[in-house]
Design an enzyme around this catalytic site. Structure first.
Site, PDB file in Angstrom:
ATOM      1  N   GLU A  79      -3.755   0.104  -9.038  1.00  0.00           N
ATOM      2  CA  GLU A  79      -2.698   1.065  -9.347  1.00  0.00           C
ATOM      3  C   GLU A  79      -1.464   0.270  -9.759  1.00  0.00           C
ATOM      4  O   GLU A  79      -1.031  -0.627  -9.026  1.00  0.00           O
ATOM      5  CB  GLU A  79      -2.385   1.934  -8.124  1.00  0.00           C
ATOM      6  N   HIS A 114      -1.182  -2.483  -6.997  1.00  0.00           N
ATOM      7  CA  HIS A 114      -1.927  -2.171  -5.776  1.00  0.00           C
ATOM      8  C   HIS A 114      -3.425  -2.394  -5.987  1.00  0.00           C
ATOM      9  O   HIS A 114      -4.116  -1.560  -6.560  1.00  0.00           O
ATOM     10  CB  HIS A 114      -1.627  -0.721  -5.359  1.00  0.00           C
ATOM     11  N   ASN A 170      -4.559   6.758  -2.099  1.00  0.00           N
ATOM     12  CA  ASN A 170      -4.377   6.982  -0.659  1.00  0.00           C
ATOM     13  C   ASN A 170      -3.770   8.357  -0.376  1.00  0.00           C
ATOM     14  O   ASN A 170      -4.076   8.988   0.632  1.00  0.00           O
ATOM     15  CB  ASN A 170      -3.504   5.894  -0.034  1.00  0.00           C
ATOM     16  N   SER A 226       0.840  -1.200   0.000  1.00  0.00           N
ATOM     17  CA  SER A 226       0.000   0.000   0.000  1.00  0.00           C
ATOM     18  C   SER A 226       0.871   1.244   0.000  1.00  0.00           C
ATOM     19  O   SER A 226       0.385   2.326  -0.312  1.00  0.00           O
ATOM     20  CB  SER A 226      -0.867   0.052   1.255  1.00  0.00           C
TER      21      SER A 226
HETATM   22  N1  LIG Z   1      -5.897  -5.037   3.843  1.00  0.00           N
HETATM   23  C1  LIG Z   1      -6.056  -4.045   3.000  1.00  0.00           C
HETATM   24  O1  LIG Z   1      -7.049  -3.305   3.012  1.00  0.00           O
HETATM   25  C2  LIG Z   1      -5.014  -3.798   1.944  1.00  0.00           C
HETATM   26  C3  LIG Z   1      -5.358  -3.067   0.784  1.00  0.00           C
HETATM   27  C4  LIG Z   1      -4.408  -2.888  -0.218  1.00  0.00           C
HETATM   28  C5  LIG Z   1      -3.137  -3.427  -0.043  1.00  0.00           C
HETATM   29  N2  LIG Z   1      -2.824  -4.110   1.098  1.00  0.00           N
HETATM   30  C6  LIG Z   1      -1.458  -4.664   1.220  1.00  0.00           C
HETATM   31  O2  LIG Z   1      -1.512  -6.062   0.967  1.00  0.00           O
HETATM   32  C7  LIG Z   1      -0.480  -6.720   1.720  1.00  0.00           C
HETATM   33  C8  LIG Z   1      -1.117  -7.825   2.534  1.00  0.00           C
HETATM   34  O3  LIG Z   1      -2.071  -7.281   3.402  1.00  0.00           O
HETATM   35  P1  LIG Z   1      -3.211  -8.175   4.076  1.00  0.00           P
HETATM   36  O4  LIG Z   1      -4.148  -7.219   4.712  1.00  0.00           O
HETATM   37  O5  LIG Z   1      -3.698  -9.185   3.113  1.00  0.00           O
HETATM   38  O6  LIG Z   1      -2.349  -8.922   5.209  1.00  0.00           O
HETATM   39  P2  LIG Z   1      -2.734 -10.209   6.084  1.00  0.00           P
HETATM   40  O7  LIG Z   1      -2.029 -10.051   7.368  1.00  0.00           O
HETATM   41  O8  LIG Z   1      -4.211 -10.441   6.068  1.00  0.00           O
HETATM   42  O9  LIG Z   1      -2.076 -11.434   5.256  1.00  0.00           O
HETATM   43  C9  LIG Z   1      -0.692 -11.635   5.151  1.00  0.00           C
HETATM   44  C10 LIG Z   1      -0.463 -13.119   4.851  1.00  0.00           C
HETATM   45  O10 LIG Z   1       0.915 -13.289   4.526  1.00  0.00           O
HETATM   46  C11 LIG Z   1       1.360 -14.503   5.133  1.00  0.00           C
HETATM   47  N3  LIG Z   1       2.826 -14.449   5.255  1.00  0.00           N
HETATM   48  C12 LIG Z   1       3.571 -13.849   6.205  1.00  0.00           C
HETATM   49  N4  LIG Z   1       4.884 -14.037   5.932  1.00  0.00           N
HETATM   50  C13 LIG Z   1       4.952 -14.796   4.802  1.00  0.00           C
HETATM   51  C14 LIG Z   1       6.017 -15.309   4.043  1.00  0.00           C
HETATM   52  N5  LIG Z   1       7.296 -15.104   4.392  1.00  0.00           N
HETATM   53  N6  LIG Z   1       5.724 -16.051   2.929  1.00  0.00           N
HETATM   54  C15 LIG Z   1       4.429 -16.286   2.570  1.00  0.00           C
HETATM   55  N7  LIG Z   1       3.367 -15.801   3.272  1.00  0.00           N
HETATM   56  C16 LIG Z   1       3.634 -15.054   4.371  1.00  0.00           C
HETATM   57  C17 LIG Z   1       0.629 -14.531   6.455  1.00  0.00           C
HETATM   58  O11 LIG Z   1       0.641 -15.867   6.995  1.00  0.00           O
HETATM   59  C18 LIG Z   1      -0.759 -14.044   6.050  1.00  0.00           C
HETATM   60  O12 LIG Z   1      -1.582 -15.099   5.640  1.00  0.00           O
HETATM   61  C19 LIG Z   1       0.201  -5.643   2.517  1.00  0.00           C
HETATM   62  O13 LIG Z   1       1.343  -5.199   1.824  1.00  0.00           O
HETATM   63  C20 LIG Z   1      -0.847  -4.546   2.595  1.00  0.00           C
HETATM   64  O14 LIG Z   1      -0.289  -3.268   2.771  1.00  0.00           O
HETATM   65  C21 LIG Z   1      -3.738  -4.325   2.083  1.00  0.00           C
END
Ligand SMILES: NC(=O)c1ccc[n+]([C@@H]2O[C@H](COP(=O)([O-])OP(=O)(O)OC[C@H]3O[C@@H](n4cnc5c(N)ncnc54)[C@H](O)[C@@H]3O)[C@@H](O)[C@H]2O)c1
Length: 409
Positions: free
Chosen positions: A152, A140, A190, A119
């Site tokens: 994005e 993104h 954002n 993000s």
């Molecule tokens: N949640 C949102 O609204 C949102 C929106 C846009 C972008 N993002 C971005 O997406 C990314 C993920 O966010 P999220 O909310 O899905 O997080 P989350 O915490 O829900 O999921 C992360 C996942 O990654 C796994 N993980 C951790 N280390 C790992 C590794 N070394 N290898 C493989 N898997 C691994 C975890 O077990 C977990 O299942 C972040 O960079 C976040 O900034 C999130």
């Protein structure tokens, strides 16, 4: 480059939905996590999305099973040697991302693209971490990824144009809307949205109106939901984190409202914790009112003594969009497209982004409004240089046939 096989790393909230989107387009996709329980949970989430389509009669149970069969869950990199694009969606920590990118660089073919769903973190820094910066790019997706159309696409400093073109085509093949955005903190949506949300909180703590009143006014203006409702949905901890990051990067014009740390410390994280700006279930918003009273009593926040007006939130949105143009972050039509797709904003019943809204209002009117807000609330409302230049050049918007966009007279 044709993409025959994809991979998603991290089966959390975003990763699972991205894998669903890819499988729905008919492409095989590996879904990798380090935690078997979370991997199962991610698969459950995907099944639920498909089941929803089946329940609505939009898909047959047989189709659902064949789409699900395109997803291969995995805990290792055994099947990565013929993957054409890998999208990482692991937690938003550079150390974790760097480790995963290093593993991917070792497991993937030389020609593969590595995309990050970050993000906020720097794509250029990630490129440097993998040793193949021409193949690294930001992709993104917005939450919920299976619903939101916008993606994005963010090249880093060393990303090859070919990688950008391939990812744009790939994004379109997923039936999503790619918008290419140059790397900057917050990227485009954002970066524009956070100051808007932050301004709503400042208006609240300065006593201009209550949260529901401000939400109501912004909906009347044309937003699909009010800022407080949206922040409660996004999570106030997430808003506070992103806000702090943008403040560090852009300086005082993005200083976070005083209320954020108080709400987070009180565990009011939004809908997910049962309370945020609003109370849910048995919770009320009384504690928020008490926090505001204390902020005012201690002199940390001064009541503005003004009634709330939607311009206080909309003008910074327009101004930040103009600053993005000045920095060549995106083209005017892409800025508007991204904001409409990413936020659902409308104006006068039409799906218009901030630059088109400015053109409708007249850029001279926008500058005058910003100047009045600048005098009332301070430096963060200083009109962008580009706005003033356009006014001097007579590019006043729709009424002169030319503003941020061009109009036939
Ligand atoms: N949640 C949102 O609204 C949102 C929106 C846009 C972008 N993002 C971005 O997406 C990314 C993920 O966010 P999220 O909310 O899905 O997080 P989350 O915490 O829900 O999921 C992360 C996942 O990654 C796994 N993980 C951790 N280390 C790992 C590794 N070394 N290898 C493989 N898997 C691994 C975890 O077990 C977990 O299942 C972040 O960079 C976040 O900034 C999130």
């Amino acid at each position: 480059m044709y993409i025959f096989k994809a991979a998603v790393i991290g089966a959390g909230a975003m990763g699972a939905e991205i894998a669903q989107v890819i499988s729905y387009s008919g492409l095989p996709v590996l879904l990798k996590d380090v935690d078997p329980t979370l991997l199962d949970k991610g698969l459950g989430r995907i099944r639920k999305i498909y089941q929803g389509r089946v329940d609505k009669g939009k898909m047959s149970p047989g189709d659902m099973e064949s789409k699900l069969a395109l997803i291969t869950p995995t805990l290792d990199y055994g099947e990565f040697s013929d993957v054409d694009i890998a999208i990482e969606a692991v937690p938003e920590k550079m150390a974790v991302k760097r480790a995963v990118l290093g593993e991917l660089a070792a497991a993937l073919p030389e020609t593969a693209i590595i995309a990050s769903n970050t993000s906020a973190l720097s794509i250029s820094e990630m490129g440097q971490a993998t040793g193949r910066p021409s193949k690294i790019i930001g992709m993104h997706f917005f939450n919920p990824a299976h619903v939101m159309k916008l993606v994005e696409v963010i090249p880093g400093l060393d990303t090859a144009q070919e990688t950008v073109d391939d990812v744009v085509t790939f994004t379109e093949s997923l039936r999503k809307l790619p918008v290419v955005v140059q790397e900057c903190p917050g990227f485009l949506v954002n970066r524009l949205l956070l100051p808007y949300l932050n301004e709503a909180v400042q208006a609240l703590e300065e006593g201009e109106a209550g949260a529901s009143e401000i939400d109501q006014q912004m909906q009347t203006w044309g937003m699909p939901m009010g800022p407080f409702f949206l922040m409660d949905m996004l999570g106030l901890d997430v808003c506070a984190d992103v806000g702090q990051y943008l403040h560090r990067e852009y300086g005082d014009r993005m200083r976070g409202a005083a209320l954020f740390p108080l709400l987070v410390a009180a565990g009011r994280l939004g809908e997910k914790s049962g309370a945020g700006f609003y109370g849910y279930g048995a919770e009320t918003d009384e504690p928020v009112k008490e926090m505001i009273a204390e902020l005012q009593a201690s002199g940390q926040v001064k009541p503005s003594g003004r009634p709330f007006e939607a311009d206080r939130l909309i003008m910074p949105l327009i101004n930040e969009a103009a600053l993005c143009l000045q920095e060549h972050i995106a083209a005017p039509s892409d800025v508007d497209l991204a904001m409409v797709a990413g936020t659902g904003m409308t104006y006068a019943g039409e799906r218009l982004g901030p630059l088109a809204v400015a053109d409708r209002l007249g850029l001279d009117t926008v500058v005058a409004k910003l100047e009045a807000l600048h005098a009332a609330y301070g430096e963060r409302f200083r009109p962008a240089r580009l706005l003033r230049t356009k006014v001097r050049a007579g590019h006043l918007g729709q009424k002169t046939g030319r503003g941020f966009h061009e109009y036939s007279q």
